[in-house]
Motif scaffolding. Sequence first.
Motif, PDB file in Angstrom:
ATOM      1  N   LEU A 121       0.830  -1.205   0.000  1.00  0.00           N
ATOM      2  CA  LEU A 121       0.000   0.000   0.000  1.00  0.00           C
ATOM      3  C   LEU A 121       0.863   1.253   0.000  1.00  0.00           C
ATOM      4  CD1 LEU A 121      -2.667  -1.014   2.695  1.00  0.00           C
ATOM      5  CD2 LEU A 121      -2.870  -1.193   0.210  1.00  0.00           C
ATOM      6  N   SER A 122       2.107   1.138  -0.376  1.00  0.00           N
ATOM      7  CA  SER A 122       3.063   2.232  -0.242  1.00  0.00           C
ATOM      8  C   SER A 122       2.737   3.413  -1.152  1.00  0.00           C
ATOM      9  CB  SER A 122       4.474   1.724  -0.541  1.00  0.00           C
ATOM     10  OG  SER A 122       4.577   1.258  -1.878  1.00  0.00           O
ATOM     11  N   MET A 123       3.234   4.595  -0.739  1.00  0.00           N
ATOM     12  CA  MET A 123       3.187   5.830  -1.511  1.00  0.00           C
ATOM     13  C   MET A 123       1.788   6.410  -1.703  1.00  0.00           C
ATOM     14  SD  MET A 123       6.408   6.211  -1.892  1.00  0.00           S
ATOM     15  CE  MET A 123       6.377   7.698  -2.870  1.00  0.00           C
ATOM     16  N   ASN A 145       4.412  -3.904   2.724  1.00  0.00           N
ATOM     17  CA  ASN A 145       5.022  -2.615   2.443  1.00  0.00           C
ATOM     18  C   ASN A 145       3.996  -1.516   2.643  1.00  0.00           C
ATOM     19  OD1 ASN A 145       6.404  -0.393   1.464  1.00  0.00           O
ATOM     20  ND2 ASN A 145       7.198  -1.415  -0.354  1.00  0.00           N
ATOM     21  N   LEU A 146       4.158  -0.741   3.717  1.00  0.00           N
ATOM     22  CA  LEU A 146       3.285   0.391   4.026  1.00  0.00           C
ATOM     23  C   LEU A 146       4.094   1.686   4.035  1.00  0.00           C
ATOM     24  CD1 LEU A 146       1.248  -1.159   7.000  1.00  0.00           C
ATOM     25  CD2 LEU A 146       0.729  -1.256   4.557  1.00  0.00           C
ATOM     26  N   TRP A 150       1.739   8.123   4.489  1.00  0.00           N
ATOM     27  CA  TRP A 150       1.045   9.044   5.385  1.00  0.00           C
ATOM     28  C   TRP A 150       0.303   8.325   6.500  1.00  0.00           C
ATOM     29  CZ3 TRP A 150       0.403  14.610   4.806  1.00  0.00           C
ATOM     30  CH2 TRP A 150       1.144  15.154   3.765  1.00  0.00           C
ATOM     31  N   PHE A 151       0.889   7.263   6.994  1.00  0.00           N
ATOM     32  CA  PHE A 151       0.381   6.663   8.227  1.00  0.00           C
ATOM     33  C   PHE A 151       1.024   7.385   9.404  1.00  0.00           C
ATOM     34  CE2 PHE A 151      -0.407   2.775   5.576  1.00  0.00           C
ATOM     35  CZ  PHE A 151      -1.769   2.685   5.830  1.00  0.00           C
ATOM     36  N   ASN A 152       0.306   7.472  10.493  1.00  0.00           N
ATOM     37  CA  ASN A 152       0.793   8.175  11.671  1.00  0.00           C
ATOM     38  C   ASN A 152       0.371   7.404  12.915  1.00  0.00           C
ATOM     39  OD1 ASN A 152       2.116  10.155  13.078  1.00  0.00           O
ATOM     40  ND2 ASN A 152       0.640  11.775  12.672  1.00  0.00           N
ATOM     41  N   ASP A 169       8.315  -3.224   5.516  1.00  0.00           N
ATOM     42  CA  ASP A 169       8.741  -1.853   5.252  1.00  0.00           C
ATOM     43  C   ASP A 169       7.683  -0.899   5.783  1.00  0.00           C
ATOM     44  OD1 ASP A 169       9.714   0.542   4.313  1.00  0.00           O
ATOM     45  OD2 ASP A 169      10.111  -0.174   2.279  1.00  0.00           O
ATOM     46  N   LEU A 170       8.014  -0.214   6.886  1.00  0.00           N
ATOM     47  CA  LEU A 170       7.129   0.769   7.511  1.00  0.00           C
ATOM     48  C   LEU A 170       7.758   2.155   7.473  1.00  0.00           C
ATOM     49  CD1 LEU A 170       5.916  -1.257  10.643  1.00  0.00           C
ATOM     50  CD2 LEU A 170       4.837  -1.062   8.398  1.00  0.00           C
TER      51      LEU A 170
END
Length: 501
Positions: A121-123, A145-146, A150-152, A169-170
Amino acid sequence: MQRLMLIGFLLCIGVIPFCLCPGGEDHGSKVGGSCIEHERRALLAIRADIFDPGEWLSSWTGQDCCQWRGVGCDDTTGHVVKLDLKYPSAYDLIYGTGEIPEPSKVNPSISSLIHLRYLDLSMNNFSCAPIPQFIGSLMHLEYLNLSMAWFNGPIPRQIGNLSSLRYLDLRGGYPFLDKWSGYVEYYPITLRVNDLEWLSRITSLQYLDLSFANLSMASNWLDEINMHTSLLALKLFYTGLPGIPSTLQHVNFTSLTVLDLSYNAISAVPHWLLNISSLVQLDLQGCLFHGRLSTVADRLGNLNHLKHLDLCRNKITGGISQSLWNNTHLEYLDLSENQISGHAAKMFGNPSQLRLLALFGNQISGEISENMGNHSHLEALYLSENRISGEIPKGMGNILNLEELDLSDNQIKGCIPEEILRNSSQLRHLSLRSNQISGEIPKSMWNLLNLEQLDLSSNHVRGGIPETVGNLVHLQLLNLSFNNITGQIQYQKVWASYPNS
């Protein structure tokens, strides 16, 4: 070069391409071939919450979801085992040329794809939402892969339930181009974690990237990571690590090939790092390193497989010692923006395998030796912002694979050697800005058909620009300002007059 190294690493651990191996039982009804209906409906619900301006998911129609772009199914059972929803303009975003995507949502229907082994779900832009805890229920995941999405907030401990993970990958932050500096910067959007106990349950982990996450409270970080004997890559760029222990009772993660601890407080090379003889890439930029370069080089001398070493933006002093060139495997060396001094003629020792050498922003003085040309494998050489004087040695024309040469902001004089231009047919970027270069631009300059950027500004260059400048079809930047250029230039049948500048 770094992109090539990373792709090669991913190929080695077997995540690109993802192998859809048969197995499991079919507990759903298939439609239109191999697609299972309830999983097809789940995918459609997921798509509805994903920002897709380029209609990258326009193929998501019809009954057979296994044929949809970004979806992979098990050949035997038909279950969806791969879901790649990486924002399609990721490359442009990383290099600061793309627009930030509109907000998306992580639809809970993902949790019904219980056979997933690969999830990307990256980018995307998830609007500073927390990572959903239900991702921890996807027990078969091997690749997650995240990154830069814009995860917080806190990293959910439920990720520790993904005991089959090999790739995690976080990476936080989000890239954008700073138009004032010209550098790619990162929005300060970060994940955080108070401890890494959950990592101990992911026993097969090979790749871990927590860059930009806030680990300042994770006092146990090194002990938890040291338990992972299969770990091949560890990236903790700018994580606020609460201290770097200098010793470990026993080093277990000795299979590590990539280690990035950049922009953390590390004043010296920790002893345990020297026991990881398998290291191929070591990044320690911006770590407040201090001490003489010869001492650092001697300590790292045991890392016999090291090919990539980045120590830029530290407080390293002294000159380059011969011991640094004794590492015959080294291909990438970045010592820029330190306090390295000494005479340039004495710095470049025996021929090496170096492909990239960056020493810009130091205190190197004197003339470049003809021996520089012995480093025939170089593809990129950055010596700008030093105190280098004298002429550009003709021997540099022996560097036949040179693609990028930056000698700007020095005290270099004389003409541009024909030998360099005649032999360096691969040259893409050439910057001699802010020196004392004189004479006319050599005619062979206009035969560098791969040239993309040419900056000769703020010198004493004279003469005109021939029509053959139009041969440089890849040229993106041409800066000849503050010279003695005269005459006219014809390019694409458009005439322009250039008075003395």
